[in-house]
Scaffold this active site. Structure first.
Site, short mmCIF file in Angstrom:
data_model
loop_
_atom_site.label_atom_id
_atom_site.label_comp_id
_atom_site.label_asym_id
_atom_site.label_seq_id
_atom_site.Cartn_x
_atom_site.Cartn_y
_atom_site.Cartn_z
CB SER A 182 -8.45 -6.77 -4.31
OG SER A 182 -8.71 -5.24 -4.96
CG ASP B 261 -2.02 0.89 1.09
OD1 ASP B 261 -2.17 1.78 -0.17
OD2 ASP B 261 -2.77 1.38 2.27
NE ARG C 14 -3.06 -1.48 4.19
CZ ARG C 14 -4.54 -1.79 3.34
NH1 ARG C 14 -5.06 -2.12 4.88
NH2 ARG C 14 -4.89 -0.61 2.72
CG ASN D 149 -7.19 -2.93 -6.79
OD1 ASN D 149 -6.50 -3.37 -6.79
ND2 ASN D 149 -7.50 -2.03 -5.76
CD1 TRP D 150 -12.09 -5.91 -11.34
CD2 TRP D 150 -11.02 -5.58 -12.61
NE1 TRP D 150 -12.11 -7.11 -11.66
CE2 TRP D 150 -11.08 -7.29 -12.69
CE3 TRP D 150 -11.34 -4.06 -14.13
CZ2 TRP D 150 -9.75 -7.68 -13.99
CZ3 TRP D 150 -10.00 -5.09 -15.20
CH2 TRP D 150 -9.18 -6.53 -14.87
#
Length: 226
Positions: free
Chosen positions: A60, A15, A174, A63-64
């Site tokens: 992910s 991220d 993360r 993410n689309w």
């Protein structure tokens, strides 16, 4: 060989690409390109540290929803990454594994991925890449397949997860300072150690990965015990 108490299997939610680029007055695509370089370095670092498996959250199923231009940049980055790194992965005996429904991508990307899967299948270490992946959908899929076999219990679901042939997840990292799982490896994280690091992904280095492994080595894992 890894240090005695280092994790066998590390997963990373990568991220911070967008924020890294914004801090420099650059478009998000620039951050994603630098993030791709961080991936290359981290795969090398995982080998140097003796990790058996590295799993990266690359794209992910949510993410689309991003802008079309950003999705296109990510797809092109994926194409270039495979083309630029496949030969090195073969030489270094890194097995590529995809978790998620990667066949939803453009046909040429699917072809490149499947070629890479075939050509790296004999590798001794694993790079698992989550593409078009969502943990809730993964668990639902595994439960459906388990039901078709006649029994739904933790063991039968685990056998049908994308990660069934990987070592148990030891450590989930993360980057960027955010503290959430974002629908990533929810089942596998049940007893994994977690580490949330303030570094933005493009700045992630071997030193950060080593620091994470050393932190892991100091923790006492209980698995629900006292």
């Amino acid at each position: 060989m890894s240090e005695p108490n280092y994790p066998r299997h590390v997963a990373i939610i990568m991220d911070g690409n967008g924020r890294w680029a914004k801090k420099r007055g650059m478009p998000r695509a620039f951050g994603h390109r630098q993030g791709g370089e961080a991936v290359r370095k981290t795969v090398q670092a995982a080998e140097d540290l003796g990790l058996e498996c590295l799993t990266l959250y690359a794209f992910s199923s949510e993410n689309w929803k991003r802008e079309e231009g950003e999705i296109s940049d990510l797809m092109n980055l994926m194409r270039r990454f495979i083309e630029a790194n496949l030969k090195d992965m073969i030489q270094r005996k890194v097995r590529l594994k995809i978790i998620g429904d990667y066949k939803a991508f453009a046909p040429d990307i699917v072809e490149k991925l499947e070629d890479a899967l075939e050509r790296t299948k004999d590798g001794t270490r694993t790079l698992a890449v989550a593409l078009n992946y969502g943990a809730q959908a993964e668990i639902a899929r595994a439960a459906r397949l388990a039901a078709e076999e006649g029994t739904i219990d933790p063991d039968s679901i685990a056998r049908h997860l994308y990660t069934a042939d990987l070592p148990p997840l030891d450590l989930l990292i993360r980057t960027s300072g955010e503290v959430r799982l974002s629908n990533f490896l929810l089942w596998q994280s049940a007893y994994a150690e977690m580490l949330f690091m303030d570094v933005l992904w493009p700045d992630f280095s071997e030193d950060h990965l080593r620091e994470a492994c050393e932190t892991f080595a100091t923790r006492e894992r209980r698995f629900g015990g006292r």
